[in-house]
Design a protein around this motif. Structure first.
Motif, PDB file in Angstrom:
ATOM      1  N   GLN A  32     -20.561  10.499  22.115  1.00 24.29           N
ATOM      2  CA  GLN A  32     -21.772   9.913  21.545  1.00 24.29           C
ATOM      3  C   GLN A  32     -22.258  10.668  20.307  1.00 24.29           C
ATOM      4  O   GLN A  32     -23.437  10.611  19.964  1.00 24.29           O
ATOM      5  N   THR A  33     -21.334  11.372  19.643  1.00 22.68           N
ATOM      6  CA  THR A  33     -21.684  12.173  18.471  1.00 22.68           C
ATOM      7  C   THR A  33     -20.721  11.889  17.324  1.00 22.68           C
ATOM      8  O   THR A  33     -19.521  11.766  17.533  1.00 22.68           O
ATOM      9  N   LEU A  34     -21.268  11.795  16.101  1.00 18.37           N
ATOM     10  CA  LEU A  34     -20.446  11.705  14.901  1.00 18.37           C
ATOM     11  C   LEU A  34     -20.330  13.105  14.319  1.00 18.37           C
ATOM     12  O   LEU A  34     -21.337  13.805  14.159  1.00 18.37           O
ATOM     13  N   VAL A  35     -19.103  13.521  13.988  1.00 18.53           N
ATOM     14  CA  VAL A  35     -18.861  14.865  13.464  1.00 18.53           C
ATOM     15  C   VAL A  35     -18.301  14.750  12.048  1.00 18.53           C
ATOM     16  O   VAL A  35     -17.273  14.114  11.825  1.00 18.53           O
ATOM     17  N   LYS A  52     -27.411  25.091   3.047  1.00 20.03           N
ATOM     18  CA  LYS A  52     -27.709  24.081   4.054  1.00 20.03           C
ATOM     19  C   LYS A  52     -27.261  22.712   3.559  1.00 20.03           C
ATOM     20  O   LYS A  52     -27.408  22.392   2.384  1.00 20.03           O
ATOM     21  N   VAL A  53     -26.681  21.907   4.450  1.00 21.56           N
ATOM     22  CA  VAL A  53     -26.334  20.521   4.142  1.00 21.56           C
ATOM     23  C   VAL A  53     -27.021  19.627   5.173  1.00 21.56           C
ATOM     24  O   VAL A  53     -26.975  19.896   6.366  1.00 21.56           O
ATOM     25  N   ALA A  54     -27.683  18.582   4.661  1.00 16.50           N
ATOM     26  CA  ALA A  54     -28.324  17.594   5.525  1.00 16.50           C
ATOM     27  C   ALA A  54     -27.646  16.254   5.281  1.00 16.50           C
ATOM     28  O   ALA A  54     -27.484  15.834   4.137  1.00 16.50           O
ATOM     29  N   GLU A  55     -27.217  15.597   6.361  1.00 18.50           N
ATOM     30  CA  GLU A  55     -26.563  14.301   6.253  1.00 18.50           C
ATOM     31  C   GLU A  55     -27.555  13.219   6.675  1.00 18.50           C
ATOM     32  O   GLU A  55     -28.120  13.271   7.765  1.00 18.50           O
ATOM     33  N   GLY A  67     -30.172  11.882  10.434  1.00 21.33           N
ATOM     34  CA  GLY A  67     -28.850  12.462  10.668  1.00 21.33           C
ATOM     35  C   GLY A  67     -28.961  13.892  11.126  1.00 21.33           C
ATOM     36  O   GLY A  67     -30.004  14.325  11.610  1.00 21.33           O
ATOM     37  N   GLY A  68     -27.885  14.641  10.931  1.00 23.59           N
ATOM     38  CA  GLY A  68     -27.859  16.038  11.347  1.00 23.59           C
ATOM     39  C   GLY A  68     -27.796  16.964  10.152  1.00 23.59           C
ATOM     40  O   GLY A  68     -27.804  16.537   8.998  1.00 23.59           O
ATOM     41  N   GLU A  69     -27.721  18.247  10.440  1.00 18.39           N
ATOM     42  CA  GLU A  69     -27.594  19.245   9.374  1.00 18.39           C
ATOM     43  C   GLU A  69     -26.791  20.437   9.865  1.00 18.39           C
ATOM     44  O   GLU A  69     -26.621  20.637  11.062  1.00 18.39           O
ATOM     45  N   ALA A  70     -26.277  21.197   8.886  1.00 19.82           N
ATOM     46  CA  ALA A  70     -25.522  22.417   9.183  1.00 19.82           C
ATOM     47  C   ALA A  70     -25.959  23.491   8.197  1.00 19.82           C
ATOM     48  O   ALA A  70     -26.331  23.193   7.058  1.00 19.82           O
ATOM     49  N   VAL A  71     -25.895  24.750   8.640  1.00 14.60           N
ATOM     50  CA  VAL A  71     -26.381  25.869   7.825  1.00 14.60           C
ATOM     51  C   VAL A  71     -25.383  27.014   7.875  1.00 14.60           C
ATOM     52  O   VAL A  71     -24.786  27.295   8.915  1.00 14.60           O
ATOM     53  N   VAL A  86     -21.361  19.018  10.609  1.00 19.95           N
ATOM     54  CA  VAL A  86     -22.611  18.304  10.848  1.00 19.95           C
ATOM     55  C   VAL A  86     -22.414  17.378  12.043  1.00 19.95           C
ATOM     56  O   VAL A  86     -21.495  16.563  12.055  1.00 19.95           O
ATOM     57  N   ARG A  87     -23.284  17.499  13.044  1.00 21.30           N
ATOM     58  CA  ARG A  87     -23.211  16.662  14.248  1.00 21.30           C
ATOM     59  C   ARG A  87     -24.436  15.757  14.293  1.00 21.30           C
ATOM     60  O   ARG A  87     -25.566  16.235  14.186  1.00 21.30           O
ATOM     61  N   THR A  88     -24.176  14.435  14.440  1.00 20.28           N
ATOM     62  CA  THR A  88     -25.230  13.429  14.442  1.00 20.28           C
ATOM     63  C   THR A  88     -25.050  12.499  15.637  1.00 20.28           C
ATOM     64  O   THR A  88     -23.932  12.042  15.877  1.00 20.28           O
ATOM     65  N   PRO A  89     -26.125  12.187  16.380  1.00 17.76           N
ATOM     66  CA  PRO A  89     -26.010  11.220  17.473  1.00 17.76           C
ATOM     67  C   PRO A  89     -25.616   9.848  16.924  1.00 17.76           C
ATOM     68  O   PRO A  89     -26.057   9.447  15.851  1.00 17.76           O
ATOM     69  N   VAL A  90     -24.791   9.115  17.653  1.00 20.20           N
ATOM     70  CA  VAL A  90     -24.306   7.805  17.214  1.00 20.20           C
ATOM     71  C   VAL A  90     -25.423   6.774  17.289  1.00 20.20           C
ATOM     72  O   VAL A  90     -26.182   6.714  18.247  1.00 20.20           O
ATOM     73  N   ASN A  91     -25.525   5.969  16.225  1.00 16.81           N
ATOM     74  CA  ASN A  91     -26.405   4.807  16.174  1.00 16.81           C
ATOM     75  C   ASN A  91     -25.536   3.672  15.657  1.00 16.81           C
ATOM     76  O   ASN A  91     -24.930   3.783  14.591  1.00 16.81           O
TER      77      ASN A  91
END
Length: 142
Positions: A32-35, A52-55, A67-71, A86-91
Motif C-alpha cells: 500500500q506504499t509507492l516508493v 530535503k525532497v518533497a514529492e 505525498g511523502g518526503e525524504a531527508v 520517498v515513501r507515499t501511501p497509495v491513492n
C-alpha cells in the motif's frame, strides 16, 4: 584551551542556491506504499546541509494529493552521491508527481542527468574530444 578545529580545513555549508544532479528511478508500488528512489549528487562547491525532497502528487484534474518526503541528515559533501527514498501511501487517483528540493540554508537547483560521472571522468573525456580536431588539422597540411 585549544580549539577543536585548530589545524583542520573546514568548508562552510552552501547558503542560498545549491546545485545537484539527480537520477529518478521509476516509482514502484510495494503493498500500500509507492516508493520513489532518487540518486543525488552534490555539484555545489560546498557541502549542502540537510537536503530535503518533497514529492507532491496530482490527480487528472490537477488537484494536489499529499505525498511523502525524504531527508539527508547532516551534510552532503561536494561530489558525494547518495540515494533518497520517498515513501507515499497509495491513492488510486494519483496520476503524476512533482519533486521539490530544498536545504537548510536555501533553495536547490536540480538537474536531471542520465548517469553520475566520476570526478576524474570529465578530464579523461577532454583529450578524446580534441583528437578529431588534431586529425583534421593534420589532414589539411597534406
Amino acid at each position: 584551551m585549544k580549539s577543536v578545529l585548530a589545524g583542520k580545513k573546514f568548508t562552510p555549508p552552501v547558503r542560498g542556491e545549491a546545485t545537484i544532479d539527480i537520477i529518478k528511478q521509476p516509482t514502484k508500488r510495494e503493498g500500500q506504499t509507492l516508493v520513489t528512489k532518487i540518486q543525488v549528487k552534490n555539484t555545489s562547491p560546498g557541502p549542502i546541509p540537510r537536503l530535503k525532497v518533497a514529492e507532491t502528487w496530482f490527480d487528472k484534474d490537477g488537484n494536489m494529493i499529499p505525498g511523502g518526503e525524504a531527508v539527508v541528515n547532516g551534510l552532503l559533501q561536494p561530489n558525494e552521491v547518495t540515494l533518497l527514498e520517498v515513501r507515499t501511501p497509495v491513492n488510486l487517483k494519483m496520476l503524476q508527481s512533482r519533486l521539490q528540493f530544498s536545504h537548510a540554508n536555501g533553495t536547490v537547483n536540480a538537474k536531471a542527468v542520465k548517469t553520475m560521472d566520476a570526478p576524474g571522468a570529465a578530464a579523461a573525456k577532454e583529450p578524446a574530444a580534441k583528437t578529431p580536431a588534431t586529425k583534421t588539422a593534420a589532414a589539411k597540411k597534406k
